[in-house]
Write a protein that holds these residues in place. Structure first.
Motif, PDB file in Angstrom:
ATOM      1  N   THR A 130      23.850 -31.917  -7.511  1.00  0.00           N
ATOM      2  CA  THR A 130      24.564 -30.640  -7.455  1.00  0.00           C
ATOM      3  C   THR A 130      24.123 -29.685  -8.559  1.00  0.00           C
ATOM      4  O   THR A 130      23.387 -30.072  -9.459  1.00  0.00           O
ATOM      5  N   ASP A 131      24.591 -28.434  -8.465  1.00  0.00           N
ATOM      6  CA  ASP A 131      24.325 -27.483  -9.539  1.00  0.00           C
ATOM      7  C   ASP A 131      25.047 -27.941 -10.809  1.00  0.00           C
ATOM      8  O   ASP A 131      26.185 -28.425 -10.741  1.00  0.00           O
ATOM      9  N   LYS A 154      17.099 -27.981 -10.623  1.00  0.00           N
ATOM     10  CA  LYS A 154      17.887 -26.742 -10.671  1.00  0.00           C
ATOM     11  C   LYS A 154      18.003 -26.090  -9.289  1.00  0.00           C
ATOM     12  O   LYS A 154      19.082 -25.730  -8.849  1.00  0.00           O
ATOM     13  N   SER A 155      16.878 -25.965  -8.604  1.00  0.00           N
ATOM     14  CA  SER A 155      16.968 -25.364  -7.271  1.00  0.00           C
ATOM     15  C   SER A 155      16.522 -26.347  -6.195  1.00  0.00           C
ATOM     16  O   SER A 155      16.161 -25.944  -5.092  1.00  0.00           O
ATOM     17  N   SER A 169      21.390 -27.322  -3.256  1.00  0.00           N
ATOM     18  CA  SER A 169      20.468 -26.193  -3.039  1.00  0.00           C
ATOM     19  C   SER A 169      19.543 -26.448  -1.845  1.00  0.00           C
ATOM     20  O   SER A 169      19.182 -25.499  -1.142  1.00  0.00           O
TER      21      SER A 169
END
Ligand code: HEM
Length: 331
Positions: free
Chosen positions: A159-160, A223-224, A229
């Protein structure tokens, strides 16, 4: 019965030789030398391939209590499952054009692995005598499962980072916040404060020293490209696909409720004796820190209604945990 004539076999070998020659020429390699090498190479043996000898040297109890062996082996089994989970999440990260099917397949595997971990936790109560545990644990301080880096990696890959920040701190961050800033406020850092002094525990400080760089690098990599994401980059239809959404809720449920609760159940079971509660080897305020009800950690909050969020882990905790705590006193 299936049998090959001599001609069939000769033809097959001929074709394979052609293919091999082509293959080696492409790499500028001499086919004859490679074939000659085959003449001398050893057959694969199970024990060498699986590295059995090495594997069986990796269990080194620190005390003479026989059940410590079970404690070590089951932690190792768990870590190997974490490794398989991370293997899938890494593939999801690397696959730049992941389709819904590809996504679902990885999620199904990861969910299955966690399902196995949750149902196998009972092994602890079968193989680990509480009396022995309460003795040999003293020799393990300040080590704790809290220091499982793969557990933290699974979280980061899912997850973020903002969703792993302690919930009291989340409002202090926005889109411009750096990974380093958020990292310092992760929920597990807040949890690992000494019960008496409120300072970072030695368990946490040692873990940070060993793994901060690795985990920050990982947070940048994911991160992405974490599960959330990747999901957000699926097509609109795929994002609305119930099977996909369910697979994500299932993972959330497994990692943030079911596994922690099984774990907590045994932490309670083993650290409470004759109505007395023992401190943890990692020295955290573990009765507040561990239960998901208090942490309200979730990987994919946008998938839930406010009611679902309110009820996160509630029933189980009231039934299994609060009643036991009320019946106990701290030692
Ligand atoms: C008798 C069995 C067990 C007991 C009593 C126990 C106890 C605890 C306690 C009290 C903590 C909180 C940190 C601390 O203060 O030490 C903790 C954390 C943790 N333990 Fe265990 N544990 C047991 C078995 C396991 C097993 C088999 C695993 C598998 C690897 C494991 C993995 C973890 C992890 C990953 C954490 C961190 C959880 C989080 O941050 O939410 N534990 N354990």
């Amino acid at each position: 019965m299936h049998s090959h004539s001599k001609e069939d076999t000769a033809e097959k070998i001929h074709t394979l030789l052609e293919q091999l020659t082509h293959h080696f020429e492409e790499d500028g390699q001499d086919t004859a030398t490679h074939l000659e090498g085959l003449l001398h190479s050893n057959y694969v043996k199970y024990w060498e391939y699986i590295r059995l000898d090495t594997l069986l040297t990796l269990q080194n109890p620190k005390t003479a209590f026989p059940d410590e062996m079970i404690f070590i082996v089951y932690h190792q089994i768990t870590e190997l499952y974490f490794k398989m989970v991370l293997h899938e999440l890494n593939q999801l990260k690397e696959e730049v054009s992941a389709t819904g099917d590809y996504f679902l397949k990885r999620m199904e595997r990861v969910n299955w692995y966690f399902g196995q971990l949750i149902s196998s936790f009972d092994l602890i109560s079968v193989g680990l005598d509480q009396h022995q545990f309460l003795k040999f644990r003293a020799a393990l301080t300040p080590a704790s499962g809290f220091q499982s880096v793969q557990y933290r990696m699974v979280e980061i890959a899912s997850t973020d980072l903002i969703n792993l920040v302690h919930r009291d701190q989340r409002d202090h961050f926005d889109d411009y916040s750096t990974i380093e800033e958020m990292f310092e406020q992760l929920y597990w850092k807040k949890g690992a404060q000494d019960v008496q002094t409120g300072k970072k525990t030695l368990t946490l400080r040692q873990f940070e020293k060993e793994y901060t760089d690795t985990l920050i690098r990982l947070a940048y990599e994911y991160k992405s490209r974490n599960i959330w994401s990747v999901f957000k980059r699926l097509s609109f239809e795929e994002q609305s696909d119930e099977r996909i959404r369910q697979s994500m809720k299932q993972l959330d449920q497994h990692v943030n409720i079911n596994w922690p609760l099984m774990h907590y159940k045994y932490a309670l079971g083993y650290l409470i004796k004759n109505k007395s509660i023992y401190g943890a080897t990692g020295g955290t305020n573990w009765r507040e820190y561990l239960p998901p009800r208090f942490q309200k950690l979730m990987f994919f909050p946008d998938l839930y209604s406010t009611e679902e969020i309110d009820l996160w882990g509630k029933n189980w905790v009231e039934k299994e945990v609060l009643s036991k705590i009320q019946a106990s006193k701290q030692v």
